[in-house]
Structures are given as C-alpha cells and as structure tokens.
Design a protein around this motif. Structure first.
Motif, PDB file in Angstrom:
ATOM      1  N   GLY A  19      30.950   8.640 -85.737  1.00  0.00           N
ATOM      2  CA  GLY A  19      31.674   8.081 -84.599  1.00  0.00           C
ATOM      3  C   GLY A  19      30.783   7.661 -83.457  1.00  0.00           C
ATOM      4  N   TYR A  20      29.468   7.675 -83.668  1.00  0.00           N
ATOM      5  CA  TYR A  20      28.549   7.236 -82.621  1.00  0.00           C
ATOM      6  C   TYR A  20      28.772   5.754 -82.330  1.00  0.00           C
ATOM      7  CZ  TYR A  20      25.720  11.512 -82.507  1.00  0.00           C
ATOM      8  OH  TYR A  20      25.286  12.784 -82.332  1.00  0.00           O
ATOM      9  N   PRO A  21      28.538   5.339 -81.083  1.00  0.00           N
ATOM     10  CA  PRO A  21      28.798   3.945 -80.717  1.00  0.00           C
ATOM     11  C   PRO A  21      28.100   2.929 -81.604  1.00  0.00           C
ATOM     12  CG  PRO A  21      28.410   5.263 -78.766  1.00  0.00           C
ATOM     13  CD  PRO A  21      28.101   6.144 -79.924  1.00  0.00           C
ATOM     14  N   GLN A  22      26.814   3.155 -81.902  1.00  0.00           N
ATOM     15  CA  GLN A  22      26.094   2.173 -82.694  1.00  0.00           C
ATOM     16  C   GLN A  22      26.629   2.094 -84.129  1.00  0.00           C
ATOM     17  OE1 GLN A  22      24.952   4.937 -81.317  1.00  0.00           O
ATOM     18  NE2 GLN A  22      23.057   5.673 -82.243  1.00  0.00           N
TER      19      GLN A  22
ATOM     20  N   GLY B   9      19.798  10.889 -91.810  1.00  0.00           N
ATOM     21  CA  GLY B   9      20.821  10.530 -90.832  1.00  0.00           C
ATOM     22  C   GLY B   9      20.234   9.981 -89.553  1.00  0.00           C
ATOM     23  N   SER B  10      19.146  10.600 -89.081  1.00  0.00           N
ATOM     24  CA  SER B  10      18.511  10.112 -87.860  1.00  0.00           C
ATOM     25  C   SER B  10      17.957   8.706 -88.041  1.00  0.00           C
ATOM     26  CB  SER B  10      17.398  11.061 -87.432  1.00  0.00           C
ATOM     27  OG  SER B  10      16.385  11.125 -88.422  1.00  0.00           O
ATOM     28  N   GLN B  11      17.423   8.415 -89.230  1.00  0.00           N
ATOM     29  CA  GLN B  11      16.913   7.070 -89.499  1.00  0.00           C
ATOM     30  C   GLN B  11      18.048   6.055 -89.583  1.00  0.00           C
ATOM     31  OE1 GLN B  11      13.678   6.175 -89.483  1.00  0.00           O
ATOM     32  NE2 GLN B  11      13.317   8.311 -88.874  1.00  0.00           N
ATOM     33  N   LEU B  12      19.169   6.476 -90.145  1.00  0.00           N
ATOM     34  CA  LEU B  12      20.320   5.574 -90.227  1.00  0.00           C
ATOM     35  C   LEU B  12      20.870   5.258 -88.840  1.00  0.00           C
ATOM     36  CD1 LEU B  12      22.248   6.965 -93.339  1.00  0.00           C
ATOM     37  CD2 LEU B  12      20.923   4.850 -93.177  1.00  0.00           C
ATOM     38  N   ILE B  13      20.893   6.258 -87.981  1.00  0.00           N
ATOM     39  CA  ILE B  13      21.345   6.031 -86.611  1.00  0.00           C
ATOM     40  C   ILE B  13      20.417   5.051 -85.900  1.00  0.00           C
ATOM     41  CG2 ILE B  13      21.548   7.127 -84.350  1.00  0.00           C
ATOM     42  CD1 ILE B  13      23.959   7.565 -86.047  1.00  0.00           C
ATOM     43  N   LEU B  14      19.129   5.231 -86.105  1.00  0.00           N
ATOM     44  CA  LEU B  14      18.168   4.301 -85.509  1.00  0.00           C
ATOM     45  C   LEU B  14      18.381   2.886 -86.032  1.00  0.00           C
ATOM     46  CD1 LEU B  14      15.671   3.745 -83.767  1.00  0.00           C
ATOM     47  CD2 LEU B  14      14.263   4.375 -85.750  1.00  0.00           C
TER      48      LEU B  14
ATOM     49  N   SER C 157      21.286   1.155 -84.538  1.00  0.00           N
ATOM     50  CA  SER C 157      21.048   0.699 -83.169  1.00  0.00           C
ATOM     51  C   SER C 157      20.251  -0.594 -83.119  1.00  0.00           C
ATOM     52  CB  SER C 157      20.292   1.781 -82.377  1.00  0.00           C
ATOM     53  OG  SER C 157      21.004   2.991 -82.375  1.00  0.00           O
ATOM     54  N   VAL C 158      19.301  -0.733 -84.042  1.00  0.00           N
ATOM     55  CA  VAL C 158      18.346  -1.837 -83.972  1.00  0.00           C
ATOM     56  C   VAL C 158      18.744  -3.018 -84.852  1.00  0.00           C
ATOM     57  CG1 VAL C 158      15.948  -2.501 -84.391  1.00  0.00           C
ATOM     58  CG2 VAL C 158      16.469  -0.260 -83.388  1.00  0.00           C
ATOM     59  N   VAL C 159      19.176  -2.747 -86.084  1.00  0.00           N
ATOM     60  CA  VAL C 159      19.411  -3.812 -87.065  1.00  0.00           C
ATOM     61  C   VAL C 159      20.434  -4.843 -86.587  1.00  0.00           C
ATOM     62  CG1 VAL C 159      20.284  -4.303 -89.380  1.00  0.00           C
ATOM     63  CG2 VAL C 159      18.646  -2.448 -89.028  1.00  0.00           C
ATOM     64  N   PRO C 160      21.592  -4.439 -86.024  1.00  0.00           N
ATOM     65  CA  PRO C 160      22.547  -5.474 -85.576  1.00  0.00           C
ATOM     66  C   PRO C 160      21.976  -6.428 -84.538  1.00  0.00           C
ATOM     67  CG  PRO C 160      23.623  -3.344 -85.698  1.00  0.00           C
ATOM     68  CD  PRO C 160      22.156  -3.090 -85.869  1.00  0.00           C
ATOM     69  N   LEU C 161      21.218  -5.889 -83.582  1.00  0.00           N
ATOM     70  CA  LEU C 161      20.652  -6.748 -82.539  1.00  0.00           C
ATOM     71  C   LEU C 161      19.597  -7.685 -83.107  1.00  0.00           C
ATOM     72  CD1 LEU C 161      20.307  -4.186 -79.610  1.00  0.00           C
ATOM     73  CD2 LEU C 161      22.227  -5.679 -80.183  1.00  0.00           C
TER      74      LEU C 161
END
Length: 311
Positions: free
Chosen positions: A7-10, A96-101, A104-108
C-alpha cells in the motif's frame, strides 16, 4: 518486513493505479462499444492518461482523506515511503526493499524516456514533411507527384497546429472532398495530439498487461469519428469510395514517416480496422442526444478524477 509495503504510495502509482484503470476499461469494453465514436475516443484517452495524472497528484500528508483510506494516498515527484525494517540478511526483505526502490524510480524514468522517444518521432515526421516540400493551397498542403511521396498520401500531421497533407493525385481525385472532410475532422479534434499523449503515457507503463488494446481502440475511434463526419456531409457511399481508394495510404504513409503515433493520422491503418470502418458505414450512425453526450463525458471526468486522487 510486512505486506504493508503493497500500500505504499509508489506501489499504488506504479502498479495498482494503472492495473485498476486498464482493468476497468476492459471490464466495460462491451458497454463502450455501443457508444458513438466521439465518446469511445474520449473514454480511451481518459483510460490512457489516468495513471499519468495520478503521478501528478500533490503530496498532502495532513489531508483527512489520506487517513481515511485503507492505503496510503498518492504522492508527487521524488517523495516516497521506504521499507525501514528490511533485514539485508533476509532474502525477501532485501528483495522487497529493491522492489520499493524500483517502484519509485522506474515509472519516472519510463515517463521521461517514453516522451523523449515520442518527441523524436514527431521531429522525424516534421522533417519528412519538410523534405516533401508541400505547397499550401487554402487550408490544405499539396505534395507534388515528383516529390517522392506515395500518390495516395492523405494524412493529418502536427500536434498543436495540425496540417492536412495530400498527394496531388488525391487532391485532384473524385474522392477528394470526402477525404478532405475526413482529415479536417482529425485536425479539428486534435487527434494527433491526443494520440501522441496517450501513446507516450501507455508506453510508460510497459509492465501493465492489456494496455495496447486501449491505444488500438483510440485510433479506431478516431477513424470512425472522422468517417462519421464525412458521412454526414457527403453520404456513406462517398466515404466508402474514398475508403476503397485509400486502402494503401496508411501503410505507405507509415513507410514515409507519417505514422499516426508519430504526429500524423493516416486515412487508414491497415488490418482489422478496415473491417470495422466498413461495417460502421453499412450500419446507421450511432449518436447520442446532447444531454446524454454531456452526461457520459461528466461520468468519465468524475471517474478519472476519483482514480487519480484515490489510486
């Protein structure tokens, strides 16, 4: 690490918002096929641009709505929640931490690359048109037969100021009035601009399945709408003759850098689209009353706003 990171924003912006938007469009597919071309085009554009609009929602950490939702509200550029309880020794936590990163970055990065690629294609189309050296004749640009372009060329190019490009043979043909009316419908509705924006936006979400169908529907709806306007002026028979005379225009124009997604709208995209357009000419035109049309557009705007803010 818990499953709260889903459910994190990114994660909401990178996965759930585009998935929900594309999925909803596919679920409503049978219903939307009954709409007139204008509303079908509007709905496809809305579905394509909703995830992009969601990325631009400002970050309001103290908003009551943010606390009322079972997930974290959307965020804007550069602001994201990170996993703080990740254990490097635990494989799932590290993954999981890498997926969160990445979320955050891949869409932009994908948005930047996609729009840059679209801009290059538009520039290439403009250069191709300039090399053809068209001459202006009223509101139409005519390409001489000796300019190296296909003799069946008929296209609308340009994003902000669309221009109708016709081969001299097309401009002098008996089908010219219906073809010009068709292309003017594209120019007046700014179809090249909307298709450009939708193409770049959908290409940015390359990991979301089913997104290409939205772009195909958008292009088909644009052609059906232009056909319908030409039909209202010159009749179905005239548009059918023009359609038959221009069967090869789309594929040949694409070979000369005038593909629809690159800033131009060819009279015909080859393939199954021809069947749909011919069938539409054989059936009575689909129309809505003024209040029905505005009601459909209001529902679309409300749905896009809700999805962009809540997802």
């Amino acid at each position: 690490m818990s499953a709260n990171w889903l459910g994190y924003p990114q994660v909401m912006l990178a996965a759930w918002c585009p998935l929900a938007t594309v999925g909803a469009w596919h679920l409503l597919r049978r219903l939307t096929l009954r709409l007139p071309p204008r509303e079908r085009f509007t709905l496809a554009v809305a579905a394509a641009l909703t995830p992009l609009l969601a990325v631009a929602v400002p970050y309001l950490p103290h908003s009551p709505l943010r606390e009322a939702l079972p997930w974290r509200a959307p965020i804007a550029w550069g602001i994201s929640n990170g996993i703080t309880d990740a254990d490097p020794a635990h494989v799932l936590s590290a993954l999981g931490s890498q997926l969160i990163l990445a979320a955050s970055v891949v869409p932009l990065v994908s948005l930047a690359v996609s729009f840059a690629a679209g801009a290059l294609r538009v520039a290439r189309t403009a250069r191709t048109v300039a090399m053809l050296a068209p001459r202006q004749c009223g509101g139409i640009w005519i390409v001489d037969d000796d300019a190296g372009s296909p003799r069946s060329l008929a296209s609308t190019v340009g994003l902000v100021r669309p221009r109708i490009i016709l081969a001299a043979a097309v401009a002098e043909s008996a089908e010219a009035p219906a073809i010009i009316r068709h292309e003017r419908a594209h120019a007046r509705a700014h179809h090249p601009l909307w298709i450009f924006l939708a193409t770049c936006a959908l290409r940015s979400w390359w990991w979301i399945p089913g997104r290409k169908a939205i772009l195909g529907e958008m292009r088909l709806a644009a052609e059906l709408r232009a056909d319908q306007e030409a039909r209202e002026t010159y009749g179905a028979a005239a548009v059918a003759r023009a359609l038959c005379a221009q069967i090869e225009a789309g594929s040949r124009a694409a070979g000369h850098g005038l593909a629809p997604a690159g800033g131009g709208i060819a009279f015909l995209d080859p393939g199954v689209e021809l069947t749909h357009r011919a069938r539409a000419l054989a059936d009575p035109p689909r129309t809505l009353s003024a209040w029905q049309a505005w009601s459909v557009r209001a529902v679309i705007v409300a749905a896009v706003g809700a999805a962009a803010i809540l997802l």
